[in-house]
Design an enzyme around this catalytic site. Structure first.
Site, PDB file in Angstrom:
ATOM      1  N   TRP A 112       0.863  -1.184   0.000  1.00  0.00           N
ATOM      2  CA  TRP A 112       0.000   0.000   0.000  1.00  0.00           C
ATOM      3  C   TRP A 112       0.904   1.240   0.000  1.00  0.00           C
ATOM      4  O   TRP A 112       2.068   1.155   0.416  1.00  0.00           O
ATOM      5  CB  TRP A 112      -0.942   0.018   1.215  1.00  0.00           C
ATOM      6  CG  TRP A 112      -0.249   0.008   2.550  1.00  0.00           C
ATOM      7  CD1 TRP A 112       0.046  -1.093   3.318  1.00  0.00           C
ATOM      8  CD2 TRP A 112       0.244   1.147   3.283  1.00  0.00           C
ATOM      9  NE1 TRP A 112       0.699  -0.708   4.472  1.00  0.00           N
ATOM     10  CE2 TRP A 112       0.829   0.659   4.481  1.00  0.00           C
ATOM     11  CE3 TRP A 112       0.246   2.514   3.059  1.00  0.00           C
ATOM     12  CZ2 TRP A 112       1.403   1.497   5.440  1.00  0.00           C
ATOM     13  CZ3 TRP A 112       0.833   3.353   4.013  1.00  0.00           C
ATOM     14  CH2 TRP A 112       1.387   2.845   5.175  1.00  0.00           C
ATOM     15  N   GLU A 123       7.315   8.035  14.193  1.00  0.00           N
ATOM     16  CA  GLU A 123       7.560   7.404  12.883  1.00  0.00           C
ATOM     17  C   GLU A 123       8.471   8.280  12.015  1.00  0.00           C
ATOM     18  O   GLU A 123       9.310   7.769  11.276  1.00  0.00           O
ATOM     19  CB  GLU A 123       6.238   7.176  12.146  1.00  0.00           C
ATOM     20  CG  GLU A 123       5.315   6.144  12.791  1.00  0.00           C
ATOM     21  CD  GLU A 123       5.758   4.707  12.558  1.00  0.00           C
ATOM     22  OE1 GLU A 123       6.695   4.485  11.770  1.00  0.00           O
ATOM     23  OE2 GLU A 123       5.171   3.810  13.183  1.00  0.00           O
ATOM     24  N   GLU A 141       8.822   1.256   6.369  1.00  0.00           N
ATOM     25  CA  GLU A 141       8.485   2.118   7.508  1.00  0.00           C
ATOM     26  C   GLU A 141       8.271   3.574   7.067  1.00  0.00           C
ATOM     27  O   GLU A 141       7.465   4.292   7.656  1.00  0.00           O
ATOM     28  CB  GLU A 141       9.615   2.082   8.545  1.00  0.00           C
ATOM     29  CG  GLU A 141       9.656   0.830   9.399  1.00  0.00           C
ATOM     30  CD  GLU A 141       8.579   0.815  10.459  1.00  0.00           C
ATOM     31  OE1 GLU A 141       8.056   1.883  10.810  1.00  0.00           O
ATOM     32  OE2 GLU A 141       8.236  -0.284  10.939  1.00  0.00           O
ATOM     33  N   HIS A 148       4.873   5.034   6.894  1.00  0.00           N
ATOM     34  CA  HIS A 148       4.038   5.239   8.088  1.00  0.00           C
ATOM     35  C   HIS A 148       3.969   6.718   8.475  1.00  0.00           C
ATOM     36  O   HIS A 148       2.893   7.288   8.648  1.00  0.00           O
ATOM     37  CB  HIS A 148       4.565   4.414   9.269  1.00  0.00           C
ATOM     38  CG  HIS A 148       4.585   2.938   8.996  1.00  0.00           C
ATOM     39  ND1 HIS A 148       5.136   2.019   9.853  1.00  0.00           N
ATOM     40  CD2 HIS A 148       4.116   2.212   7.947  1.00  0.00           C
ATOM     41  CE1 HIS A 148       5.008   0.815   9.344  1.00  0.00           C
ATOM     42  NE2 HIS A 148       4.393   0.905   8.188  1.00  0.00           N
ATOM     43  N   GLU A 206       8.653  -3.186  17.616  1.00  0.00           N
ATOM     44  CA  GLU A 206       7.673  -3.460  16.555  1.00  0.00           C
ATOM     45  C   GLU A 206       6.349  -3.902  17.174  1.00  0.00           C
ATOM     46  O   GLU A 206       5.282  -3.518  16.710  1.00  0.00           O
ATOM     47  CB  GLU A 206       8.202  -4.518  15.575  1.00  0.00           C
ATOM     48  CG  GLU A 206       9.393  -4.072  14.756  1.00  0.00           C
ATOM     49  CD  GLU A 206       9.083  -2.963  13.741  1.00  0.00           C
ATOM     50  OE1 GLU A 206       7.909  -2.635  13.524  1.00  0.00           O
ATOM     51  OE2 GLU A 206      10.039  -2.418  13.181  1.00  0.00           O
ATOM     52  N   THR A 219       4.631  -0.813  18.662  1.00  0.00           N
ATOM     53  CA  THR A 219       3.979   0.051  17.673  1.00  0.00           C
ATOM     54  C   THR A 219       2.762  -0.651  17.066  1.00  0.00           C
ATOM     55  O   THR A 219       1.767   0.005  16.738  1.00  0.00           O
ATOM     56  CB  THR A 219       4.959   0.503  16.560  1.00  0.00           C
ATOM     57  OG1 THR A 219       5.654  -0.639  16.074  1.00  0.00           O
ATOM     58  CG2 THR A 219       5.940   1.517  17.070  1.00  0.00           C
ATOM     59  N   ASP A 245       1.527  -3.615   9.172  1.00  0.00           N
ATOM     60  CA  ASP A 245       2.955  -3.602   8.791  1.00  0.00           C
ATOM     61  C   ASP A 245       3.834  -3.889  10.007  1.00  0.00           C
ATOM     62  O   ASP A 245       4.795  -4.650   9.935  1.00  0.00           O
ATOM     63  CB  ASP A 245       3.355  -2.199   8.291  1.00  0.00           C
ATOM     64  CG  ASP A 245       3.224  -2.042   6.789  1.00  0.00           C
ATOM     65  OD1 ASP A 245       2.619  -2.914   6.138  1.00  0.00           O
ATOM     66  OD2 ASP A 245       3.730  -1.021   6.262  1.00  0.00           O
ATOM     67  N   GLU A 246       3.497  -3.230  11.108  1.00  0.00           N
ATOM     68  CA  GLU A 246       4.321  -3.400  12.318  1.00  0.00           C
ATOM     69  C   GLU A 246       4.303  -4.857  12.768  1.00  0.00           C
ATOM     70  O   GLU A 246       5.306  -5.398  13.229  1.00  0.00           O
ATOM     71  CB  GLU A 246       3.823  -2.510  13.470  1.00  0.00           C
ATOM     72  CG  GLU A 246       3.643  -1.023  13.140  1.00  0.00           C
ATOM     73  CD  GLU A 246       4.935  -0.273  12.887  1.00  0.00           C
ATOM     74  OE1 GLU A 246       5.980  -0.903  12.683  1.00  0.00           O
ATOM     75  OE2 GLU A 246       4.883   0.983  12.877  1.00  0.00           O
ATOM     76  N   HIS A 277       6.649  -6.799  10.647  1.00  0.00           N
ATOM     77  CA  HIS A 277       8.033  -6.527  11.052  1.00  0.00           C
ATOM     78  C   HIS A 277       8.360  -7.204  12.381  1.00  0.00           C
ATOM     79  O   HIS A 277       9.469  -7.703  12.576  1.00  0.00           O
ATOM     80  CB  HIS A 277       8.265  -5.013  11.162  1.00  0.00           C
ATOM     81  CG  HIS A 277       8.127  -4.285   9.863  1.00  0.00           C
ATOM     82  ND1 HIS A 277       7.916  -2.933   9.768  1.00  0.00           N
ATOM     83  CD2 HIS A 277       8.154  -4.742   8.579  1.00  0.00           C
ATOM     84  CE1 HIS A 277       7.838  -2.586   8.485  1.00  0.00           C
ATOM     85  NE2 HIS A 277       7.967  -3.665   7.761  1.00  0.00           N
TER      86      HIS A 277
HETATM   87 FE   LIG Z   1       7.928  -0.482  12.953  1.00  0.00          FE
HETATM   88 FE   LIG Z   2       6.260   2.233  11.813  1.00  0.00          FE
END
Ligand SMILES: [Fe+2]
Ligand SMILES: [Fe+2]
Length: 407
Positions: free
Chosen positions: A106, A149, A187, A190, A240, A243, A272-273, A276
């Protein structure tokens, strides 16, 4: 802490978590603690000439007298660098799969009004209307998360100071370096997305926010990972997950207030976090497999020092305790709490099977015992009686035009 509030409840929410008001009790404490688990191997003392106060301040360097600075560097014995080299094929097969191809990722524009479209202005008006339903304290937390971020250059720098995994040339073909660059690139979206959303929302003072980002990147962070990838991977695994939790919670709060678009933004970042987190915890699990003693000692070392949040040097040119104030509001809204901190610790203990580790050295067993018991200790702290609503001071935040928000 359950997210039980409706929008109207934001200001009268029952406080069920311990909200620490003395700085030394904060999860995010900047107070230095020495570690009995530090490796006694190769170390050097980082010398740091202090700049004159005013110059430091204008450059965005340490403006806070209580700031502690790392003194331990390169604490991993040099011979262990070979171990990280030997894991390169494993990283290629097992870690890089957690990066998404750019074409499948995205992008911030997927969630924002398209300035090239005819309906752009109407879409911005709708976004602003939805944002009006969100309370001021929510924006304090969302801004703090966005600023965190946006200090991404600091985090990439941190990974590129870690012995054995750093990107030696900024385009190294090493799988460790490919991971660091790919992770950074993911990242980067974000802060970009949250920044653009906040800009369009009309609820925040963008110039103050931009100043805070500049100060923060100029200040760096002091997370005491000692250029040691064992410590660094423990830290990133924890972060991670932290977040993932906090973005997930800001998303849930937005949904409570009827802003499904913002909820989707926060939820997408949270996912996403999570991906990760999977990658970093997998690396650490591998280190537990190949070098359990060093892994558990590193885990205990980081937990004993406390996982300092990466934006702990946050400053807006006005509030010397801005990070503490932001953190207290985040805790009060249930976005990131002491209990979350304890839960992350418990999650990692389970994920890495720490309780079941055997054949450890004396120091390793001591470290194992420490991390396995720590969660309980933190929970006991949480049981302290919180301050009543009327006892909480209200603090002006420059990010929201100096409107006051209760701590
Ligand atoms: Fe992260
Ligand atoms: Fe992030």
């Amino acid at each position: 802490m359950a997210l039980i509030c409706s929008c109207q409840d934001f200001h009268s929410m029952k406080l069920t978590t311990f909200v620490p008001f003395t700085k030394t009790h904060l999860v995010y404490s900047r107070v230095s603690m020495s570690s009995s688990f530090s490796s006694s191997s190769a170390r050097s003392i980082a010398s740091k000439e202090a700049l004159p106060g005013n110059l430091e301040k204008s450059l965005g360097h340490a403006q806070k007298p209580q700031r502690s600075l790392s003194t331990v560097t390169h604490s991993m014995p040099p011979e262990k660098i070979e171990l990280f080299k030997s894991l390169e094929d494993w990283v290629k097969t097992n870690v890089l799969i957690h990066l998404k191809p750019v074409e499948k990722c995205w992008q911030p524009q997927d969630f924002l009004p398209d300035p090239a479209s005819d309906g752009f202005l109407e879409q911005v008006i709708e976004l602003k209307e939805r944002a009006k339903e969100l309370p001021d304290d929510y924006f304090v937390v969302l801004v703090g998360d966005m600023i965190t971020e946006e200090a991404l250059p600091t985090y990439q720098s941190m990974l590129n100071t870690a012995d054995g995994i750093k990107d030696e040339s900024c385009s190294s073909p090493s799988p460790w370096a490919i991971w660091i660059r790919g992770w950074t690139a993911e990242e980067n979206r974000h802060g970009d997305l949250l920044n653009k959303y906040l800009y369009l929302s009309g609820r925040v003072d963008m110039k103050q926010i931009e100043k805070t980002v500049q100060y923060l990147i100029g200040s760096g962070m002091d997370i005491r990972t000692e250029n040691n990838p064992y410590l660094g991977v423990v830290y990133t695994s924890f972060q991670e997950r932290a977040t993932f939790i906090s973005h997930g919670n800001t998303g849930r709060l937005a949904k409570h207030c009827g802003d499904n678009n913002l909820a989707q933004i926060c939820g997408t970042i949270a996912s996403d976090e999570k991906r990760h987190e999977t990658a970093y915890t997998k690396i650490m699990k591998k280190l537990f497999e190949v070098d359990p003693d060093a892994a558990v000692i590193a885990f205990a070392n980081m937990m004993q020092k406390k996982i300092t949040m990466p934006a702990h040097f946050m400053y807006d040119g006005h509030d010397d305790d801005l990070f503490i104030h932001f953190s207290i509001v985040a805790q009060r809204l249930g976005v990131y709490t002491v209990i979350d901190y304890a839960n992350i610790l418990g999650f990692l203990v389970d994920k890495w099977n720490v309780e079941k580790l055997s054949q450890l050295s004396t120091e390793g067993r001591k470290a194992q015992d420490y991390v396995c018991r720590l969660g309980q200790k933190i929970r006991r702290l949480e049981e302290r009686v919180p301050l009543r609503s009327e006892e909480r001071p209200a603090i002006p935040f420059s990010w929201i035009f100096n409107k006051s928000v209760k701590l």
